[in-house]
Design a protein around this motif. Structure first.
Motif, mmCIF file in Angstrom:
data_model
loop_
_atom_site.group_PDB
_atom_site.id
_atom_site.type_symbol
_atom_site.label_atom_id
_atom_site.label_comp_id
_atom_site.label_asym_id
_atom_site.label_seq_id
_atom_site.Cartn_x
_atom_site.Cartn_y
_atom_site.Cartn_z
ATOM 1 N N PHE A 126 0.846 -1.191 0.000
ATOM 2 C CA PHE A 126 0.000 0.000 0.000
ATOM 3 C C PHE A 126 0.879 1.238 0.000
ATOM 4 O O PHE A 126 2.057 1.189 0.348
ATOM 5 C CB PHE A 126 -0.965 0.011 1.200
ATOM 6 C CG PHE A 126 -0.292 0.258 2.518
ATOM 7 C CD1 PHE A 126 -0.241 1.547 3.051
ATOM 8 C CD2 PHE A 126 0.281 -0.779 3.241
ATOM 9 C CE1 PHE A 126 0.380 1.789 4.266
ATOM 10 C CE2 PHE A 126 0.895 -0.547 4.456
ATOM 11 C CZ PHE A 126 0.948 0.735 4.973
ATOM 12 N N ASP A 127 0.288 2.327 -0.411
ATOM 13 C CA ASP A 127 0.927 3.638 -0.317
ATOM 14 C C ASP A 127 -0.189 4.659 -0.121
ATOM 15 O O ASP A 127 -1.373 4.355 -0.289
ATOM 16 C CB ASP A 127 1.779 3.947 -1.552
ATOM 17 C CG ASP A 127 0.969 4.019 -2.823
ATOM 18 O OD1 ASP A 127 0.402 5.095 -3.099
ATOM 19 O OD2 ASP A 127 0.898 2.993 -3.534
ATOM 20 N N PHE A 128 0.185 5.864 0.239
ATOM 21 C CA PHE A 128 -0.806 6.908 0.485
ATOM 22 C C PHE A 128 -0.214 8.262 0.149
ATOM 23 O O PHE A 128 0.997 8.407 0.000
ATOM 24 C CB PHE A 128 -1.288 6.885 1.951
ATOM 25 C CG PHE A 128 -0.223 7.236 2.943
ATOM 26 C CD1 PHE A 128 -0.075 8.554 3.390
ATOM 27 C CD2 PHE A 128 0.644 6.271 3.445
ATOM 28 C CE1 PHE A 128 0.902 8.893 4.304
ATOM 29 C CE2 PHE A 128 1.628 6.603 4.351
ATOM 30 C CZ PHE A 128 1.761 7.912 4.783
ATOM 31 N N ASP A 129 -1.087 9.227 0.013
ATOM 32 C CA ASP A 129 -0.646 10.619 -0.065
ATOM 33 C C ASP A 129 -1.629 11.463 0.743
ATOM 34 O O ASP A 129 -2.770 11.074 0.974
ATOM 35 C CB ASP A 129 -0.498 11.121 -1.503
ATOM 36 C CG ASP A 129 -1.788 11.152 -2.289
ATOM 37 O OD1 ASP A 129 -2.876 11.207 -1.689
ATOM 38 O OD2 ASP A 129 -1.722 11.133 -3.519
ATOM 39 N N THR A 130 -1.142 12.601 1.187
ATOM 40 C CA THR A 130 -1.958 13.523 1.966
ATOM 41 C C THR A 130 -1.417 14.929 1.768
ATOM 42 O O THR A 130 -0.251 15.103 1.390
ATOM 43 C CB THR A 130 -1.981 13.132 3.457
ATOM 44 O OG1 THR A 130 -2.906 13.972 4.146
ATOM 45 C CG2 THR A 130 -0.603 13.266 4.089
ATOM 46 N N GLY A 131 -2.266 15.907 2.012
ATOM 47 C CA GLY A 131 -1.772 17.264 1.826
ATOM 48 C C GLY A 131 -2.787 18.329 2.184
ATOM 49 O O GLY A 131 -3.901 18.053 2.632
ATOM 50 N N LEU A 132 -2.362 19.548 1.964
ATOM 51 C CA LEU A 132 -3.140 20.742 2.261
ATOM 52 C C LEU A 132 -2.957 21.720 1.099
ATOM 53 O O LEU A 132 -1.835 21.929 0.631
ATOM 54 C CB LEU A 132 -2.640 21.375 3.563
ATOM 55 C CG LEU A 132 -3.174 22.750 3.949
ATOM 56 C CD1 LEU A 132 -4.651 22.662 4.297
ATOM 57 C CD2 LEU A 132 -2.383 23.303 5.128
ATOM 58 N N LEU A 133 -4.065 22.304 0.634
ATOM 59 C CA LEU A 133 -4.020 23.298 -0.435
ATOM 60 C C LEU A 133 -4.669 24.575 0.073
ATOM 61 O O LEU A 133 -5.787 24.555 0.579
ATOM 62 C CB LEU A 133 -4.767 22.797 -1.679
ATOM 63 C CG LEU A 133 -4.892 23.775 -2.844
ATOM 64 C CD1 LEU A 133 -3.513 24.141 -3.392
ATOM 65 C CD2 LEU A 133 -5.762 23.194 -3.937
ATOM 66 N N PHE A 171 -6.606 16.916 1.786
ATOM 67 C CA PHE A 171 -6.888 15.755 0.935
ATOM 68 C C PHE A 171 -5.984 14.592 1.298
ATOM 69 O O PHE A 171 -4.971 14.756 1.988
ATOM 70 C CB PHE A 171 -6.733 16.119 -0.543
ATOM 71 C CG PHE A 171 -5.352 16.613 -0.898
ATOM 72 C CD1 PHE A 171 -4.347 15.733 -1.283
ATOM 73 C CD2 PHE A 171 -5.051 17.969 -0.864
ATOM 74 C CE1 PHE A 171 -3.082 16.198 -1.608
ATOM 75 C CE2 PHE A 171 -3.800 18.441 -1.188
ATOM 76 C CZ PHE A 171 -2.818 17.554 -1.562
ATOM 77 N N GLY A 172 -6.353 13.426 0.829
ATOM 78 C CA GLY A 172 -5.548 12.235 1.042
ATOM 79 C C GLY A 172 -6.154 11.057 0.331
ATOM 80 O O GLY A 172 -7.334 11.042 0.000
ATOM 81 N N SER A 173 -5.347 10.052 0.089
ATOM 82 C CA SER A 173 -5.831 8.821 -0.512
ATOM 83 C C SER A 173 -4.931 7.664 -0.048
ATOM 84 O O SER A 173 -3.765 7.853 0.274
ATOM 85 C CB SER A 173 -5.850 8.909 -2.026
ATOM 86 O OG SER A 173 -4.548 9.031 -2.539
ATOM 87 N N LEU A 174 -5.532 6.507 -0.015
ATOM 88 C CA LEU A 174 -4.840 5.274 0.387
ATOM 89 C C LEU A 174 -5.044 4.277 -0.746
ATOM 90 O O LEU A 174 -6.154 4.050 -1.192
ATOM 91 C CB LEU A 174 -5.433 4.735 1.688
ATOM 92 C CG LEU A 174 -4.883 3.408 2.189
ATOM 93 C CD1 LEU A 174 -3.406 3.523 2.544
ATOM 94 C CD2 LEU A 174 -5.694 2.940 3.399
ATOM 95 N N ARG A 175 -3.932 3.722 -1.226
ATOM 96 C CA ARG A 175 -3.998 2.750 -2.313
ATOM 97 C C ARG A 175 -3.370 1.440 -1.863
ATOM 98 O O ARG A 175 -2.394 1.423 -1.179
ATOM 99 C CB ARG A 175 -3.254 3.261 -3.556
ATOM 100 C CG ARG A 175 -3.923 4.486 -4.165
ATOM 101 C CD ARG A 175 -3.066 5.144 -5.209
ATOM 102 N NE ARG A 175 -1.840 5.718 -4.706
ATOM 103 C CZ ARG A 175 -1.742 6.898 -4.087
ATOM 104 N NH1 ARG A 175 -2.810 7.624 -3.880
ATOM 105 N NH2 ARG A 175 -0.601 7.354 -3.664
#
Length: 175
Positions: A126-133, A171-175
């Motif tokens: 698995f991998d993920f990303d997250t952040g703020l805009l 935002f964020g997502s998990l794959r």
């Protein structure tokens, strides 16, 4: 113009600058019963002279760690549109709109993109990303509507409209 600086193998800094200064004319448009009926409409004296000036600045810092990539992207856009439009399609110009639009936008994104991790019990990876805009927008419309002969005297109307917008997203997502 763009530039890249890589002080270490893990750190990259990118910057770019773009400037546009463009003049353009638009197509004449008239709304009337005769246009809908298919009758030709003369655009004698119709003018639409526009000028767009825009400055784009973008900077990005990227750092590769053992866990993934940290990225910060900053973008700034400063734009101005000046124009003149014959409003009544007459010669000489009887009614003219002179719109001027000014807009500044600043966007900032912070993002983390993980490297791929193995899931427990053989379930794959698995991998993920997250952040703020964050986004800041300041827009101004300054417009003058001039009538050359309004009951025997020239007349004008000035509109000055300002709009400030702040928005953000997480935002964020998990794959």
């Amino acid at each position: 113009i763009s530039a890249r600086y890589t002080p270490t193998e893990k750190l990259t800094v990118d910057a770019s600058v773009q400037y546009d200064n463009t003049g353009f004319d638009g197509q004449g448009v008239a709304f009337s019963e005769s246009v809908l009926a298919g009758d030709p409409v003369s655009l004698v004296g119709f003018i639409e002279e526009n000028r767009l000036q825009r400055l784009n600045l973008v900077g990005q810092i990227e750092y590769e760690s053992a866990f993934g990539t940290f990225r910060s992207t900053t973008a700034f856009v400063d734009s101005q549109v000046d124009g003149a439009q014959d409003f009544d399609f007459t010669e000489p110009d009887g009614a003219v709109i002179i719109p001027n639009t000014f807009q500044d936008t600043l966007d900032q994104e912070f993002r983390f993109e993980s490297r791929s991790f193995d899931a427990p019990s053989g379930l794959g990876s698995f991998d993920f990303d997250t952040g703020l805009l964050l986004s800041f927008n300041d827009a101004t419309l300054f417009s003058i509507f001039e009538v050359a002969d309004f009951g025997g005297a020239p007349a004008s109307n000035v509109t000055d409209f300002n709009l400030d917008i702040f928005s953000f997203s997480v935002f964020g997502s998990l794959r």
